[in-house]
Design an enzyme around this catalytic site. Structure first.
Site, short mmCIF file in Angstrom:
data_model
loop_
_atom_site.label_atom_id
_atom_site.label_comp_id
_atom_site.label_asym_id
_atom_site.label_seq_id
_atom_site.Cartn_x
_atom_site.Cartn_y
_atom_site.Cartn_z
N SER A 269 -28.35 27.73 -8.17
CA SER A 269 -28.41 26.26 -8.01
C SER A 269 -29.33 25.87 -6.88
O SER A 269 -29.46 26.59 -5.88
CB SER A 269 -26.99 25.77 -7.71
OG SER A 269 -27.01 24.45 -7.23
N TYR B 284 -18.43 26.69 -2.80
CA TYR B 284 -19.14 26.76 -4.08
C TYR B 284 -20.60 27.19 -3.84
O TYR B 284 -21.10 28.13 -4.46
CB TYR B 284 -19.09 25.40 -4.79
CG TYR B 284 -20.20 25.22 -5.81
CD1 TYR B 284 -20.12 25.82 -7.06
CD2 TYR B 284 -21.36 24.50 -5.50
CE1 TYR B 284 -21.16 25.69 -7.98
CE2 TYR B 284 -22.39 24.37 -6.40
CZ TYR B 284 -22.30 24.96 -7.63
OH TYR B 284 -23.32 24.85 -8.53
N LYS C 288 -22.95 30.83 -4.70
CA LYS C 288 -24.28 30.94 -5.34
C LYS C 288 -25.20 31.80 -4.48
O LYS C 288 -25.90 32.68 -4.98
CB LYS C 288 -24.89 29.55 -5.57
CG LYS C 288 -24.15 28.70 -6.59
CD LYS C 288 -24.23 29.31 -7.99
CE LYS C 288 -23.46 28.50 -9.02
NZ LYS C 288 -23.24 29.21 -10.29
C1 UD1 Z 1 -23.93 18.69 -7.03
C2 UD1 Z 1 -24.00 19.90 -6.17
C3 UD1 Z 1 -24.77 20.99 -6.89
C4 UD1 Z 1 -24.15 21.27 -8.22
C5 UD1 Z 1 -24.15 19.99 -9.02
C6 UD1 Z 1 -23.50 20.21 -10.37
C7 UD1 Z 1 -24.33 19.98 -3.74
C8 UD1 Z 1 -25.09 19.45 -2.59
N1 UD1 Z 1 -24.65 19.53 -4.94
O1 UD1 Z 1 -25.25 18.14 -7.09
O2 UD1 Z 1 -24.77 22.15 -6.14
O3 UD1 Z 1 -24.87 22.27 -8.86
O4 UD1 Z 1 -23.43 18.99 -8.32
O5 UD1 Z 1 -22.13 20.34 -10.28
O6 UD1 Z 1 -23.47 20.80 -3.58
N2 UD1 Z 1 -23.67 9.82 -7.34
C9 UD1 Z 1 -23.26 8.49 -7.29
N3 UD1 Z 1 -22.08 8.14 -7.91
C10 UD1 Z 1 -21.30 9.04 -8.57
C11 UD1 Z 1 -21.74 10.40 -8.63
C12 UD1 Z 1 -22.91 10.74 -8.00
O7 UD1 Z 1 -23.92 7.65 -6.68
O8 UD1 Z 1 -20.25 8.65 -9.10
C13 UD1 Z 1 -24.93 10.20 -6.70
C14 UD1 Z 1 -24.74 11.23 -5.60
O9 UD1 Z 1 -24.49 10.61 -4.39
C15 UD1 Z 1 -26.07 11.98 -5.66
C16 UD1 Z 1 -26.51 11.87 -7.11
O10 UD1 Z 1 -25.74 10.80 -7.67
O11 UD1 Z 1 -26.99 11.30 -4.86
C17 UD1 Z 1 -26.25 13.14 -7.90
O12 UD1 Z 1 -24.90 13.53 -7.71
P1 UD1 Z 1 -24.23 14.71 -8.57
O13 UD1 Z 1 -24.44 14.44 -10.01
O14 UD1 Z 1 -22.83 14.86 -8.11
O15 UD1 Z 1 -25.10 15.98 -8.23
P2 UD1 Z 1 -25.50 16.61 -6.79
O16 UD1 Z 1 -24.58 16.17 -5.72
O17 UD1 Z 1 -26.94 16.40 -6.61
#
Ligand code: UD1
Length: 343
Positions: free
Chosen positions: A128, A153, A157
């Protein structure tokens, strides 16, 4: 089973596993799926069989159960394993670190041990972009330094990457590739397979599609006060089918003896940063709907921006992401509607 064409897919009932199994079969590989259904169910395997029209062999096996895994190695003659079977919820891993270390590392070490015991050659590990943490320079290349993991987690990795690197160095028969995924999203265009989050989704796109379906009242955007063009976080959202095809390219490289060393790492993303707000707007536009959302505070642990330099994968694997974001977000919505019987 033709040994060179045989691929064991651990966690092959899950989101990335099912899509990868389909693309491997389309490319002429013979796939065996194992899964313990801890975070998936029979529907994924069924979907793989329906899409490909092949009676893909499946064994209900927990990869942490070494004896059960040994039986799979005895029964099938694959030369390659793709290891997806792992827990992936960042927040849960903070509360239950042992569950993550136990499951994600023991299962992987069992795989590597069986590969060695049975003289099988190729291990592809599902890593990841989380290993890069908050990068100092963007985009990140495979040479960008890994940052100390911020969750168990993420640590599993990094540790599994190191286990694979060390084992490939030590054991003559073993070759390894780690693919570092950025943010996988979307679903198969047939809507027969896709992501099936249990409970409240942590990830952005499943939360968006569930909100559009009326299952969640409102999407929370975690922070628009970042130092980015529109203030929301930047990510590299990679279509799940494109991602699956990267695995086929990596398996081709291993099985056609094209690897230059014993262990290689590739970034798998689009190379294009997209903001959270831009993703929401694109989802609304291509699917012709309005998404209720509100801006809330930052989510602890989020990085501001991360996207991939994909030139190594483009050059060495001959692979590149090709599906436009709009198509990916249409497929994500089609999948959500399909599982909710909305059409
Ligand atoms: C996270 C994990 C990554 C993992 C991936 C898949 C970290 C830093 N990141 O990625 O390792 O492989 O999930 O499980 O550990 N967001 C919103 N609202 C929401 C959900 C998300 O605004 O309800 C935003 C988050 O703040 C972020 C972006 O969307 O900026 C992506 O979030 P997300 O889909 O959870 O992925 P990551 O955090 O990038």
């Amino acid at each position: 089973m033709d040994k060179k064409k045989g691929v064991l897919v651990s966690g092959g009932g899950g989101y990335i596993g099912t899509h990868t199994a389909v693309e491997l079969i389309n490319a002429g590989y013979e796939v065996v799926i194992i899964d313990n259904f801890s975070n998936s169910d029979e529907s994924g395997v069924k979907g793989v069989r329906e899409i490909t029209g092949k009676d893909v062999p499946f064994e209900l096996v927990d990869t942490c159960d070494k004896e059960a895994l040994r039986k799979v190695f005895e029964k099938y003659e694959f030369d390659t394993v793709i290891h997806f079977a792992a827990y992936k919820a960042v927040g849960e891993s903070m509360d239950q670190p042992l569950k993550y270390y136990q499951n994600n590392l023991v299962s992987f070490m069992n795989i590597v041990e069986m590969m060695k015991e049975f003289g099988r050659n190729n291990v592809l590990f599902s890593s990841s972009a989380t290993v890069y943490g908050e990068p100092e320079t963007l985009p990140v290349t495979e040479e960008s330094p890994r940052q100390p993991a911020t969750s168990p987690y993420g640590n599993t990795k990094q540790m599994a990457e190191d286990i694979l690197r060390d084992c490939c160095r030590a054991y003559d028969s073993l070759y390894g590739i780690a693919l570092r995924y950025f943010n996988p999203i979307g679903a198969h265009p047939s809507a027969m397979i896709g992501e099936l989050p249990r409970g409240v989704p942590n990830n952005l796109v499943p939360f968006i599609t569930q909100t559009a379906a009326g299952i969640r009242e409102c999407l929370s955007v975690f922070g628009t006060d970042y130092d980015t063009p529109d203030g929301s976080c930047l990510r590299d959202f990679i279509d799940i089918v494109d991602l699956a095809k990267a695995h086929v390219a990596a398996v081709d490289r291993m099985t056609q003896d094209k690897m230059e060393g014993k262990y290689e790492i590739f970034n798998i993303g689009t190379g294009r940063p997209v903001s959270v707000l831009e993703l929401i707007t694109t989802f609304e536009e291509v699917n012709n709907l309005k998404l209720p959302y509100k801006i809330v505070g930052r989510r602890p642990g989020d990085v501001k921006a991360v996207w991939a330099d994909t030139s190594k994968a483009n050059r060495v694997l001959g692979w590149e992401a090709s599906r436009p974001l709009g198509e990916t977000l249409k497929a994500a919505w089609k999948w959500e509607k399909n599982i909710r019987d909305m059409e």
